[in-house]
Design a protein around this motif. Sequence first.
Motif, mmCIF file in Angstrom:
data_model
loop_
_atom_site.group_PDB
_atom_site.id
_atom_site.type_symbol
_atom_site.label_atom_id
_atom_site.label_comp_id
_atom_site.label_asym_id
_atom_site.label_seq_id
_atom_site.Cartn_x
_atom_site.Cartn_y
_atom_site.Cartn_z
ATOM 1 N N CYS A 189 0.834 -1.205 0.000
ATOM 2 C CA CYS A 189 0.000 0.000 0.000
ATOM 3 C C CYS A 189 0.866 1.251 0.000
ATOM 4 O O CYS A 189 1.753 1.397 0.837
ATOM 5 C CB CYS A 189 -0.907 -0.004 1.226
ATOM 6 S SG CYS A 189 -1.899 1.487 1.393
ATOM 7 N N THR A 190 0.589 2.149 -0.917
ATOM 8 C CA THR A 190 1.292 3.428 -0.955
ATOM 9 C C THR A 190 0.346 4.593 -0.694
ATOM 10 O O THR A 190 0.767 5.743 -0.680
ATOM 11 C CB THR A 190 1.987 3.639 -2.317
ATOM 12 O OG1 THR A 190 1.014 3.511 -3.343
ATOM 13 C CG2 THR A 190 3.100 2.622 -2.515
ATOM 14 N N CYS A 191 -0.943 4.296 -0.478
ATOM 15 C CA CYS A 191 -1.905 5.374 -0.250
ATOM 16 C C CYS A 191 -2.263 5.517 1.231
ATOM 17 O O CYS A 191 -2.894 6.484 1.619
ATOM 18 C CB CYS A 191 -3.174 5.124 -1.055
ATOM 19 S SG CYS A 191 -4.228 3.843 -0.356
ATOM 20 N N ARG A 192 -1.913 4.528 2.026
ATOM 21 C CA ARG A 192 -2.147 4.505 3.484
ATOM 22 C C ARG A 192 -3.613 4.382 3.845
ATOM 23 O O ARG A 192 -3.993 4.617 4.991
ATOM 24 C CB ARG A 192 -1.521 5.723 4.164
ATOM 25 C CG ARG A 192 -0.012 5.705 4.083
ATOM 26 C CD ARG A 192 0.604 6.682 5.055
ATOM 27 N NE ARG A 192 2.058 6.500 5.052
ATOM 28 C CZ ARG A 192 2.738 6.189 6.150
ATOM 29 N NH1 ARG A 192 2.142 6.002 7.281
ATOM 30 N NH2 ARG A 192 4.040 6.052 6.067
ATOM 31 N N ARG A 193 -4.480 4.041 2.901
ATOM 32 C CA ARG A 193 -5.891 3.845 3.230
ATOM 33 C C ARG A 193 -6.183 2.395 3.605
ATOM 34 O O ARG A 193 -7.270 2.094 4.073
ATOM 35 C CB ARG A 193 -6.763 4.210 2.030
ATOM 36 C CG ARG A 193 -6.827 5.680 1.757
ATOM 37 C CD ARG A 193 -7.830 5.929 0.651
ATOM 38 N NE ARG A 193 -7.493 7.159 -0.049
ATOM 39 C CZ ARG A 193 -7.750 7.366 -1.318
ATOM 40 N NH1 ARG A 193 -8.338 6.447 -2.035
ATOM 41 N NH2 ARG A 193 -7.427 8.493 -1.881
ATOM 42 N N SER A 194 -5.234 1.525 3.363
ATOM 43 C CA SER A 194 -5.468 0.098 3.562
ATOM 44 C C SER A 194 -5.693 -0.235 5.024
ATOM 45 O O SER A 194 -4.987 0.238 5.907
ATOM 46 C CB SER A 194 -4.267 -0.686 3.043
ATOM 47 O OG SER A 194 -4.419 -2.054 3.353
ATOM 48 N N CYS A 235 -1.601 -3.710 0.560
ATOM 49 C CA CYS A 235 -2.755 -3.139 -0.128
ATOM 50 C C CYS A 235 -3.966 -4.057 0.026
ATOM 51 O O CYS A 235 -3.865 -5.259 -0.163
ATOM 52 C CB CYS A 235 -2.411 -2.966 -1.617
ATOM 53 S SG CYS A 235 -3.834 -2.530 -2.625
ATOM 54 N N ASP A 236 -5.122 -3.479 0.398
ATOM 55 C CA ASP A 236 -6.370 -4.259 0.434
ATOM 56 C C ASP A 236 -7.374 -3.707 -0.572
ATOM 57 O O ASP A 236 -8.565 -3.929 -0.442
ATOM 58 C CB ASP A 236 -6.944 -4.276 1.843
ATOM 59 C CG ASP A 236 -7.503 -2.919 2.273
ATOM 60 O OD1 ASP A 236 -7.299 -1.924 1.543
ATOM 61 O OD2 ASP A 236 -8.138 -2.871 3.342
ATOM 62 N N THR A 237 -6.897 -2.965 -1.533
ATOM 63 C CA THR A 237 -7.659 -2.341 -2.633
ATOM 64 C C THR A 237 -8.518 -1.154 -2.162
ATOM 65 O O THR A 237 -9.358 -0.686 -2.908
ATOM 66 C CB THR A 237 -8.545 -3.338 -3.421
ATOM 67 O OG1 THR A 237 -9.631 -3.775 -2.597
ATOM 68 C CG2 THR A 237 -7.732 -4.527 -3.910
ATOM 69 N N SER A 238 -8.311 -0.689 -0.947
ATOM 70 C CA SER A 238 -9.053 0.488 -0.484
ATOM 71 C C SER A 238 -8.759 1.707 -1.343
ATOM 72 O O SER A 238 -9.545 2.654 -1.361
ATOM 73 C CB SER A 238 -8.700 0.809 0.966
ATOM 74 O OG SER A 238 -9.145 -0.211 1.823
ATOM 75 N N HIS A 239 -7.642 1.717 -2.049
ATOM 76 C CA HIS A 239 -7.282 2.857 -2.891
ATOM 77 C C HIS A 239 -8.265 3.041 -4.028
ATOM 78 O O HIS A 239 -8.312 4.093 -4.638
ATOM 79 C CB HIS A 239 -5.871 2.661 -3.468
ATOM 80 C CG HIS A 239 -5.753 1.443 -4.318
ATOM 81 N ND1 HIS A 239 -5.342 0.224 -3.839
ATOM 82 C CD2 HIS A 239 -6.032 1.258 -5.621
ATOM 83 C CE1 HIS A 239 -5.349 -0.661 -4.825
ATOM 84 N NE2 HIS A 239 -5.769 -0.066 -5.906
HETATM 85 S S1 FES Z 1 -2.485 1.262 -2.394
HETATM 86 FE FE1 FES Z 1 -3.365 1.632 -0.506
HETATM 87 S S2 FES Z 1 -5.022 0.274 -0.435
HETATM 88 FE FE2 FES Z 1 -4.097 -0.097 -2.311
#
Ligand code: FES
Length: 52
Positions: free
Chosen positions: A27-32, A38-42
Motif C-alpha cells: 500500500c502506498t496510499c495509506r488507506r489500507s 494493499c487491500d484495494t481500499s485505494h
Molecule cells: S495502495 Fe493503498 S489500499 Fe491499495
Amino acid sequence: MLVEGPVEIVLEDGSTVVCDRFQVAVCTCRRSRAYPLCDTSHRRRRHTAHEE
Ligand code: FES
C-alpha cells in the motif's frame, strides 16, 4: 505497488511484516486496513471517501 516477493517490510515503529507470496501488493496510499499491504481500499471513489 506490486513488488516481487517474498518481502520483509519494516514499519516506522520498527515492527516488521513478512509476506512470502511471489508477488506482494504494498500500500502506498495509506488507506489500507491491512497496511502496509494493499487491500484495494485505494480504489474507493473520491466522492464516497467522506462517508466513512
Ligand atoms: S495502495 Fe493503498 S489500499 Fe491499495
